[in-house]
Every structure is written in C-alpha cells, then in structure tokens.
Design a protein around this motif. Structure first.
Motif, short mmCIF file in Angstrom:
data_model
loop_
_atom_site.label_atom_id
_atom_site.label_comp_id
_atom_site.label_asym_id
_atom_site.label_seq_id
_atom_site.Cartn_x
_atom_site.Cartn_y
_atom_site.Cartn_z
N HIS A 181 0.82 -1.22 0.00
CA HIS A 181 0.00 0.00 0.00
C HIS A 181 0.85 1.27 0.00
O HIS A 181 0.31 2.37 0.01
N GLY A 182 2.16 1.11 0.04
CA GLY A 182 3.03 2.29 0.09
C GLY A 182 2.82 3.09 1.37
O GLY A 182 3.00 4.31 1.41
N THR A 183 2.41 2.38 2.43
CA THR A 183 2.07 3.07 3.68
C THR A 183 3.33 3.35 4.49
O THR A 183 4.23 2.52 4.58
N THR A 184 3.37 4.51 5.08
CA THR A 184 4.41 4.86 6.04
C THR A 184 3.88 4.47 7.42
O THR A 184 2.69 4.63 7.69
N ALA A 185 4.75 3.93 8.25
CA ALA A 185 4.25 3.46 9.55
C ALA A 185 5.14 3.96 10.68
O ALA A 185 6.37 3.97 10.57
N LEU A 186 4.49 4.37 11.77
CA LEU A 186 5.18 4.72 13.01
C LEU A 186 4.63 3.78 14.09
O LEU A 186 3.44 3.79 14.38
N LEU A 187 5.53 2.95 14.62
CA LEU A 187 5.13 1.83 15.46
C LEU A 187 5.73 1.97 16.85
O LEU A 187 6.95 2.02 17.00
N VAL A 188 4.88 2.06 17.86
CA VAL A 188 5.37 2.02 19.24
C VAL A 188 5.52 0.57 19.66
O VAL A 188 4.60 -0.23 19.46
N THR A 189 6.66 0.23 20.21
CA THR A 189 6.84 -1.14 20.70
C THR A 189 7.76 -1.14 21.90
O THR A 189 8.64 -0.29 22.04
N HIS A 190 7.53 -2.12 22.80
CA HIS A 190 8.46 -2.37 23.90
C HIS A 190 9.48 -3.42 23.53
O HIS A 190 10.41 -3.69 24.28
N ASP A 191 9.24 -4.06 22.40
CA ASP A 191 10.02 -5.24 22.02
C ASP A 191 11.13 -4.78 21.08
O ASP A 191 10.90 -4.48 19.91
N LEU A 192 12.36 -4.71 21.61
CA LEU A 192 13.46 -4.17 20.80
C LEU A 192 13.73 -5.05 19.59
O LEU A 192 14.09 -4.54 18.52
N ASP A 193 13.55 -6.37 19.72
CA ASP A 193 13.76 -7.23 18.56
C ASP A 193 12.71 -6.95 17.48
O ASP A 193 13.02 -7.01 16.29
N GLU A 194 11.49 -6.64 17.90
CA GLU A 194 10.47 -6.26 16.92
C GLU A 194 10.90 -4.99 16.19
O GLU A 194 10.80 -4.89 14.96
N ALA A 195 11.40 -4.03 16.96
CA ALA A 195 11.87 -2.77 16.36
C ALA A 195 13.03 -3.03 15.40
O ALA A 195 13.06 -2.51 14.27
N LEU A 196 13.97 -3.89 15.81
CA LEU A 196 15.13 -4.17 14.96
C LEU A 196 14.73 -4.94 13.71
O LEU A 196 15.30 -4.77 12.64
N HIS A 197 13.72 -5.78 13.85
CA HIS A 197 13.27 -6.61 12.74
C HIS A 197 12.53 -5.78 11.69
O HIS A 197 12.71 -5.94 10.48
N LEU A 198 11.68 -4.85 12.16
CA LEU A 198 10.74 -4.19 11.24
C LEU A 198 11.22 -2.84 10.69
O LEU A 198 10.78 -2.43 9.63
N SER A 199 12.09 -2.17 11.43
CA SER A 199 12.23 -0.73 11.19
C SER A 199 13.32 -0.33 10.21
O SER A 199 14.39 -0.94 10.17
N ASP A 200 13.04 0.74 9.50
CA ASP A 200 14.11 1.44 8.77
C ASP A 200 14.85 2.38 9.71
O ASP A 200 16.02 2.68 9.51
N ARG A 201 14.12 2.85 10.72
CA ARG A 201 14.72 3.74 11.73
C ARG A 201 14.08 3.47 13.07
O ARG A 201 12.92 3.06 13.12
N ILE A 202 14.83 3.73 14.12
CA ILE A 202 14.29 3.63 15.48
C ILE A 202 14.50 4.97 16.18
O ILE A 202 15.62 5.48 16.23
N LEU A 203 13.39 5.53 16.68
CA LEU A 203 13.48 6.74 17.50
C LEU A 203 13.40 6.32 18.96
O LEU A 203 12.48 5.58 19.34
N LEU A 204 14.33 6.78 19.75
CA LEU A 204 14.35 6.44 21.18
C LEU A 204 14.00 7.68 21.99
O LEU A 204 14.70 8.70 21.91
#
Ligand SMILES: Nc1ncnc2c1ncn2[C@@H]1O[C@H](COP(=O)(O)OP(=O)(O)OP(=O)(O)O)[C@@H](O)[C@H]1O
Ligand SMILES: [Mg+2]
Length: 251
Positions: A181-204
């Motif tokens: 869908h060409g969707t941009t996503a901003l995802l809140v997570t507590h799971d750092l592996d989820e963040a590392l797996h999914l993200s182009d960038r991580i904001l802390l």
C-alpha cells in the motif's frame, strides 16, 4: 531521504503538558514516504501520548504536525491508528468493522475481501468479533486501519498482547501491507527485537520524570536488508545501545 523528496510527515516541536508537568518537550522529526519507523522508550515517557498528538486526537498538544506539507488540525482519514487491543465494534460483523470508515453497514465494499485476503483471513466476512481469536481480531484491526488507504499508519504496541508465533506472522503481514500500500508506519513497541526486525529507523525517547520532559535521545537508521538476522553482531550492538538508552538515558 534524498534532498529533493518531500517528507510524508513533519512533526515540529510537539510538547504536551498535563497541568504543571511536561511529559515531552519540543519533539521534532520527519518520516519519509514508505518508511517504517519504531518509537521506543521507557514506560511512561509519552509514546502513546505522542502518537495521539500526531493522530490529531489531542487538541491540547502544542506544536505542529504536517502531513504531505499540510498542517493537521484534527483527526484525518489520511492517518490510521491501530491499538494494542483490536477495538472492534462487537455488534458489527468483521466486514462491517473493516469498512466502518465508509459507514456502519458497508461490509459489502469489494475492498473488504481484498483486505481480508491480504491479512490472511478467510471465511470470517460475516462473523462477529467475539468469534475471533486475539490474533485474528488484530488482523481485522489491521485491515480496518488500511481501509481508508491512509498515508500514515500509527500503531501503538499492536502485537504486544499476542503470542510469539502469531506476533511474528503479524509482523510479516505488516511489512507486506506497508509495502503493497506504500504506507508509512510509526510503530510504538516495547520489544526491541520487533523494532530491529521491522524498522528502517528507530526513535528512542528518553525517560520522562516529574520535572524532566522526555525528548528524542536517538534516531538510529538500520540499513540491513530484510529479513534480518537478529543474531548478527551489528544487531547486538544496536540492541545494547537501545537498552542503555531505555534504562538510564543519555541526558
Ligand atoms: N490524560 C492524562 N492526564 C494526566 N497525565 C497523563 C494523561 N495521559 C497521560 N498522562 C501521563 O503522561 C505520561 C506518558 O504517558 P503515556 O501513556 O504516553 O506513556 P507511554 O510511553 O505510552 O507508556 P507505556 O510504555 O507504559 O505505554 C505518563 O506519566 C502519564 O501518566
Ligand atoms: Mg503507551
């Protein structure tokens, strides 16, 4: 992002005060079109509050949110939101829930079946939410979040109440949906592996205290191609850096 491309989202100097307490202060960042960015930080630092402000659900936040350079002045169907719980309407069928943005009984819309197929659900068109497992209900919530074809999807811990195997399936579904869908996503997570797996960038976000508002302490780009090997030493180093930031904070 190249110099010539327009950011999809511009968050400018967002601040949220509750009475005398400032939760976060002058938070600014941009998302490029198609980026998947995770927002992590210690509990209570203001992640959900920040997401609500970006979604236009919090008129008391200060600062500006621009989507495709347009100043946002409230909720918009250009921004979809997905929560930890599916929040389906129990008296409406799965299909009517997905198409709810178009009206209360629009489940016959052909896009509903296309979305159900994309999130990997069959034979649930007419069933009521109470007949679904938690993982199925969250797939329906993903389909509903995409029904209006939002440019930006905000997700607040969408998979944290779901068992590990279903979670990893849903992570793959999210990546495929964002891509299709060409969707941009901003995802809140507590799971750092989820963040590392999914993200182009991580904001802390840094920790928030009574008299110490949180702010973006790190903005980390992850260039490794997907699927990622989370045992890779580079991923270990990123995980350690994030854990450090989550516990003590650099400020
Ligand atoms: N309506 C409100 N009134 C007063 N304080 C609030 C309100 N909403 C949030 N807060 C406070 O703002 C801070 C940030 O809350 P928020 O829920 O955004 O944190 P969070 O980072 O999402 O936490 P978690 O990781 O536990 O979900 C908390 O201290 C919370 O108590
Ligand atoms: Mg939260």
């Amino acid at each position: 992002m190249t110099a010539s491309s327009t950011p999809l989202l511009q968050v400018r100097s967002l601040t949220r005060r509750f009475g005398t307490r400032t939760v976060f202060e002058r938070v600014s960042f941009e998302l490029a079109r198609g980026e998947i960015v995770s927002l992590v930080g210690p509990s209570g630092c203001g992640k959900s509050t920040l997401l609500r402000a970006i979604a236009g659900l919090d008129p008391q936040s200060e600062g500006a949110v621009l989507l495709e350079r347009q100043l946002q002045r409230g909720p918009s169907d250009r921004i979809g939101m997905i929560f930890q719980e599916p929040r389906l309407l129990p008296w409406l069928s799965v299909a009517d829930n997905i198409a709810f943005a178009a009206g209360p009984h629009r489940g016959h819309d052909p896009r509903v079946d296309a979305l159900l197929a994309e999130v990997g659900l069959t034979n649930v068109h007419d069933v009521l939410p109470k007949q679904l497992s938690g993982g199925m209900a969250q797939r329906v919530a993903l389909a509903r979040g995409l029904f209006a074809e939002p440019a930006l999807l905000l997700l607040d811990e969408p998979f944290s109440a779901i068992d590990a195997i279903t979670r990893s399936r849903l992570q793959r579904v999210l990546l495929a949906l964002a891509d299709a869908h060409g969707t941009t996503a901003l995802l809140v997570t507590h799971d750092l592996d989820e963040a590392l797996h999914l993200s182009d960038r991580i904001l802390l976000l840094s920790p928030a205290g009574e008299d110490r508002p949180s702010h973006i302490a790190h903005d980390i780009r992850i260039d490794a191609p997907r699927p990622r090997d989370l045992r890779d030493p580079a991923m270990d180093a990123l995980r350690d850096a994030l854990l450090d930031g989550m516990s003590v904070g650099p400020n």
